[in-house]
Design a protein around this motif. Structure first.
Motif, PDB file in Angstrom:
ATOM      1  N   THR A 203       0.396  -1.328   0.207  1.00  0.00           N
ATOM      2  CA  THR A 203      -0.132  -0.277   0.419  1.00  0.00           C
ATOM      3  C   THR A 203       0.354   1.074  -0.023  1.00  0.00           C
ATOM      4  OG1 THR A 203      -1.726  -1.201   0.792  1.00  0.00           O
ATOM      5  CG2 THR A 203      -1.612   1.367   1.333  1.00  0.00           C
ATOM      6  N   ASP A 204       2.030   0.826   1.022  1.00  0.00           N
ATOM      7  CA  ASP A 204       2.758   1.871   0.586  1.00  0.00           C
ATOM      8  C   ASP A 204       3.355   3.035  -0.426  1.00  0.00           C
ATOM      9  OD1 ASP A 204       2.252   2.628   3.895  1.00  0.00           O
ATOM     10  OD2 ASP A 204       3.811   1.809   4.157  1.00  0.00           O
ATOM     11  N   ILE A 206       2.823   1.641  -3.505  1.00  0.00           N
ATOM     12  CA  ILE A 206       0.665   2.235  -4.382  1.00  0.00           C
ATOM     13  C   ILE A 206       0.522   4.378  -3.724  1.00  0.00           C
ATOM     14  CG2 ILE A 206      -1.529   2.225  -4.691  1.00  0.00           C
ATOM     15  CD1 ILE A 206       1.036  -0.096  -6.204  1.00  0.00           C
ATOM     16  N   GLN A 207       1.130   4.339  -2.606  1.00  0.00           N
ATOM     17  CA  GLN A 207       0.944   5.643  -2.910  1.00  0.00           C
ATOM     18  C   GLN A 207       1.693   6.594  -2.833  1.00  0.00           C
ATOM     19  OE1 GLN A 207       0.041   6.378   1.984  1.00  0.00           O
ATOM     20  NE2 GLN A 207       0.530   8.593   1.527  1.00  0.00           N
ATOM     21  N   GLN A 208       3.132   6.025  -2.451  1.00  0.00           N
ATOM     22  CA  GLN A 208       4.657   7.031  -3.574  1.00  0.00           C
ATOM     23  C   GLN A 208       4.534   6.306  -4.877  1.00  0.00           C
ATOM     24  OE1 GLN A 208       7.491   5.130  -1.980  1.00  0.00           O
ATOM     25  NE2 GLN A 208       9.208   5.993  -3.215  1.00  0.00           N
ATOM     26  N   GLU A 210       1.822   7.207  -6.715  1.00  0.00           N
ATOM     27  CA  GLU A 210       0.752   8.705  -7.467  1.00  0.00           C
ATOM     28  C   GLU A 210       0.971   9.423  -6.660  1.00  0.00           C
ATOM     29  OE1 GLU A 210      -3.823   9.804  -5.924  1.00  0.00           O
ATOM     30  OE2 GLU A 210      -2.774   8.179  -4.789  1.00  0.00           O
ATOM     31  N   GLU A 211       1.964   9.698  -6.076  1.00  0.00           N
ATOM     32  CA  GLU A 211       2.765  11.038  -5.534  1.00  0.00           C
ATOM     33  C   GLU A 211       3.446  10.645  -7.194  1.00  0.00           C
ATOM     34  OE1 GLU A 211       4.181  10.762  -1.580  1.00  0.00           O
ATOM     35  OE2 GLU A 211       2.422  11.083  -0.773  1.00  0.00           O
ATOM     36  N   ALA A 236      -6.090  -0.618  -6.316  1.00  0.00           N
ATOM     37  CA  ALA A 236      -6.020   0.870  -5.667  1.00  0.00           C
ATOM     38  C   ALA A 236      -4.814   1.062  -7.120  1.00  0.00           C
ATOM     39  CB  ALA A 236      -4.674   0.473  -5.093  1.00  0.00           C
ATOM     40  N   TYR A 239      -7.205   2.479  -9.450  1.00  0.00           N
ATOM     41  CA  TYR A 239      -7.368   3.574  -9.721  1.00  0.00           C
ATOM     42  C   TYR A 239      -6.436   5.530  -9.840  1.00  0.00           C
ATOM     43  CZ  TYR A 239      -8.141   7.691  -5.809  1.00  0.00           C
ATOM     44  OH  TYR A 239      -8.837   9.392  -5.563  1.00  0.00           O
ATOM     45  N   VAL A 240      -5.232   4.773  -9.484  1.00  0.00           N
ATOM     46  CA  VAL A 240      -4.069   5.841  -9.254  1.00  0.00           C
ATOM     47  C   VAL A 240      -3.479   5.686 -11.089  1.00  0.00           C
ATOM     48  CG1 VAL A 240      -1.718   5.624  -9.260  1.00  0.00           C
ATOM     49  CG2 VAL A 240      -2.933   5.217  -7.292  1.00  0.00           C
TER      50      VAL A 240
END
Length: 433
Positions: A203-204, A206-208, A210-211, A236, A239-240
């Motif tokens: 998850t982290d 994937i968030q990175q 996205e940023e 996820a 979505y990104v």
């Protein structure tokens, strides 16, 4: 055993099986007694594969590198030890391990290890092109067979259309090379090509991602083996990707998408996102016309980049290369040539005696294992085989022919044989042992 003890044992087993950390316990001789689901994911093994083997037989490290064996020898815990090794799926893994001795009445009876997979943290989420070589274009991809010429033609159309692209193929067929060639075929070739390694993403990560996509100028993002992500992470990722349309997206998967969706391994909506151009790269065994040209082209690359001496291949070697089925595809062929070239730096022709013994034994085993229908007809003057041996040979021949008829598609083959995918996969795996 009391009712409370039964409940406690059940809870302990549930916790071990569902923990998000690898757990591996061995007895005093190094043989496995506990091996949980997460450790199976990390190391690519099943409990039944390792129960009768010491850990030294299973992994490519020696006694000085194994934290479990260190603890067995010293009786002292080994904490926060980073370990890097190749698992049985030929994937490089990095773990952070806490390993403890297990005592019973002051006697050392085993050791237990808790392993956190930090492979993804060891890699930056995006990896740009390798710096030690030039870009790969369509002209540099060997395509003598009609099948590969069709692949290149479709890939060129995909590059011109500037739409998401999905590459489908077994491990080692060259999906990464084709992705790079598509990138350089795009009209806007000022973009930078980045690879997003999905295998150990969380998850982290994937968030990175996205940023990064929100902050960086338009790029080409290659999502390598997105089918290795869990379904929740695939949601996820989708979505990104939908939020950042300025970038060009290419993805790869390792099997037929319909089969992956049916088995719950691939998110249907993520497949549809990339389905504008779905390109199937056939395995090397399906295009033997490409084997020798690929080998010759790779030797040429080695000469130009590393100055190695081998430039030609002997006819006898060509025969062996064509006789082998290449389960690892192009990657396996290149690794073989790397090994031979590094051992023979002064010769200019690759001859049969230079080939590793293990490779020659594999080719010989394939030749000896080539059953024919007549092998299973009992003749009055023929010697009878042991019944188990006869059944095993007949089953192997029948399943191999069924797989060939359905282009090695597990789902279609299983349906035609009236069995489940899991049953067919189990039988094929047992026949390889």
């Amino acid at each position: 055993m009391s009712k409370d003890e039964n409940i406690l044992n059940t809870c302990n087993q549930f916790a071990v099986d569902h923990a998000n950390i690898g757990i591996h316990a061995v007895d005093h001789s190094g043989r496995t007694i506990v091996y949980n689901r997460k450790m199976k994911e990390i190391e690519g093994l099943n409990l039944e594969d390792i129960q009768d083997h010491s850990i030294l037989e299973l992994f490519n490290f020696d006694k000085t590198e194994s934290t479990l064996l260190k603890v067995l020898q010293s009786g002292e815990p080994q904490l926060r030890v980073k370990q890097k090794y190749w698992n049985t799926n030929k994937v490089e893994i990095t773990t952070m391990n806490d390993t403890y001795p297990i005592y019973e009445q002051q006697e050392l009876i085993g050791a237990i290890e808790f392993a956190q997979d930090i492979t993804a943290l060891e890699k930056f989420v995006l990896q740009p092109l390798r710096k030690n070589r030039g870009p790969i274009t369509f002209n540099q991809i060997t395509a003598q067979s009609l099948a590969m010429k069709s692949v290149i033609s479709t890939a060129e159309q995909a590059a011109a259309a500037d739409l998401p692209v999905l590459l489908i193929g077994e491990t080692g067929v060259g999906k990464d090379n084709l992705a790079e060639a598509i990138h350089y075929g795009f009209a806007d070739n000022e973009r930078i090509f980045h690879t997003f390694h999905c295998l150990h993403a969380d998850t982290d990560i994937i968030q990175q991602l996205e940023e990064t996509l929100q902050q960086q100028p338009p790029m080409t993002l290659f999502c390598e083996r997105m089918d290795t992500l869990s379904i929740s992470l695939q949601q996820a990722l989708l979505y990104v990707l939908q939020k950042t349309p300025a970038h060009q997206f290419i993805a790869s998967i390792g099997d037929d998408p319909v089969e992956l969706i049916a088995s719950g391994t691939l998110l249907k909506e993520l497949y549809y996102f990339f389905a504008s151009f779905a390109i199937r790269i056939p395995p090397l065994r399906k295009r033997p016309e490409d084997i020798i040209p690929c080998a010759e082209a790779y030797l040429k690359i080695r000469v130009e980049s590393l100055g190695t001496g081998l430039t030609k291949i002997d006819d006898k070697v060509n025969e062996l290369l064509l006789a082998y089925d290449w389960p690892g595809n192009l990657r396996e062929l290149e690794l073989l040539l790397d090994e031979v070239s590094s051992m023979h730096t002064t010769e200019d022709t690759l001859t049969q005696d230079m080939l590793p013994l293990q490779f020659k034994m594999k080719v010989e085993a394939i030749a000896n294992d080539a059953s024919q229908p007549s092998d299973f007809i009992v003749q009055s003057d023929s010697k009878l085989l042991p019944f188990d041996q006869y059944l095993r040979g007949a089953e192997k021949y029948y399943l191999q022919k069924a797989m060939e008829l359905h282009d090695h598609n597990i789902t279609k083959t299983a349906n035609s044989l009236g069995m489940s995918r899991q049953n067919l996969q189990y039988r094929l795996r047992k026949l390889k042992e």
